[in-house]
Design a protein around this motif. Structure first.
Motif, PDB file in Angstrom:
ATOM      1  N   PHE A  45       0.824  -1.208   0.000  1.00  0.00           N
ATOM      2  CA  PHE A  45       0.000   0.000   0.000  1.00  0.00           C
ATOM      3  C   PHE A  45       0.863   1.266   0.000  1.00  0.00           C
ATOM      4  O   PHE A  45       0.476   2.279  -0.584  1.00  0.00           O
ATOM      5  N   PHE A  97       1.922   1.582  -3.547  1.00  0.00           N
ATOM      6  CA  PHE A  97       0.755   1.978  -4.334  1.00  0.00           C
ATOM      7  C   PHE A  97       0.466   3.463  -4.152  1.00  0.00           C
ATOM      8  O   PHE A  97       0.219   4.185  -5.123  1.00  0.00           O
ATOM      9  N   ALA A 142       0.941   4.954  -7.694  1.00  0.00           N
ATOM     10  CA  ALA A 142      -0.349   5.005  -8.394  1.00  0.00           C
ATOM     11  C   ALA A 142      -1.240   6.146  -7.920  1.00  0.00           C
ATOM     12  O   ALA A 142      -2.017   6.691  -8.706  1.00  0.00           O
TER      13      ALA A 142
END
Length: 126
Positions: free
Chosen positions: A18, A21, A25
């Motif tokens: 995470f 990410f 992202a």
């Protein structure tokens, strides 16, 4: 107890995933405010994943051994991860502010979990 070691390792892996990410992202998709909230969720998840590992190790017969207080510590820390970090992840992605009202419940679970670890150590420490 292997459960808490496994739960700690799984949560540590999720926190790393995470974190990556969020850094890659979500970097251009979330505002700085929500990205900071995401990062807080990742940090608390990792800190408490390590706490779960400690609880699992302390439950071994060579250290403190089986203990109701240690088990409670582990379950409360795990619940804290789910409620605290989970609500912050959801808040970051959705922007629904009411989710922030759930976060302190997870924080209380963390605090009580750490207190249970203290009690177990004082009560059963060798």
């Amino acid at each position: 107890m292997p459960f808490f070691i496994i739960a700690g390792a799984v949560n540590a892996a999720i926190a790393v995933a995470f974190g990556a990410f969020g850094a890659h992202a979500l970097k251009d998709r979330l505002s700085e405010h929500y990205l900071a909230i995401w990062e807080t969720a990742v940090q608390y998840q990792m800190f408490h994943a390590i706490g779960l590992l400690v609880v699992g190790i302390l439950l071994s017969p060579a250290l403190l051994g089986p203990s109701t207080q240690l088990s409670w510590a582990g379950y409360l820390i795990l619940a804290g991860i789910i409620i605290f970090s989970g609500s912050l992840y959801a808040l970051s992605l959705s922007g629904v502010g009411i989710l922030g009202a759930i976060t302190p419940i997870g924080g209380v679970a963390f605090i009580v979990g750490w207190i249970m670890l203290i009690i177990a150590t004082v009560k059963f420490g060798k």
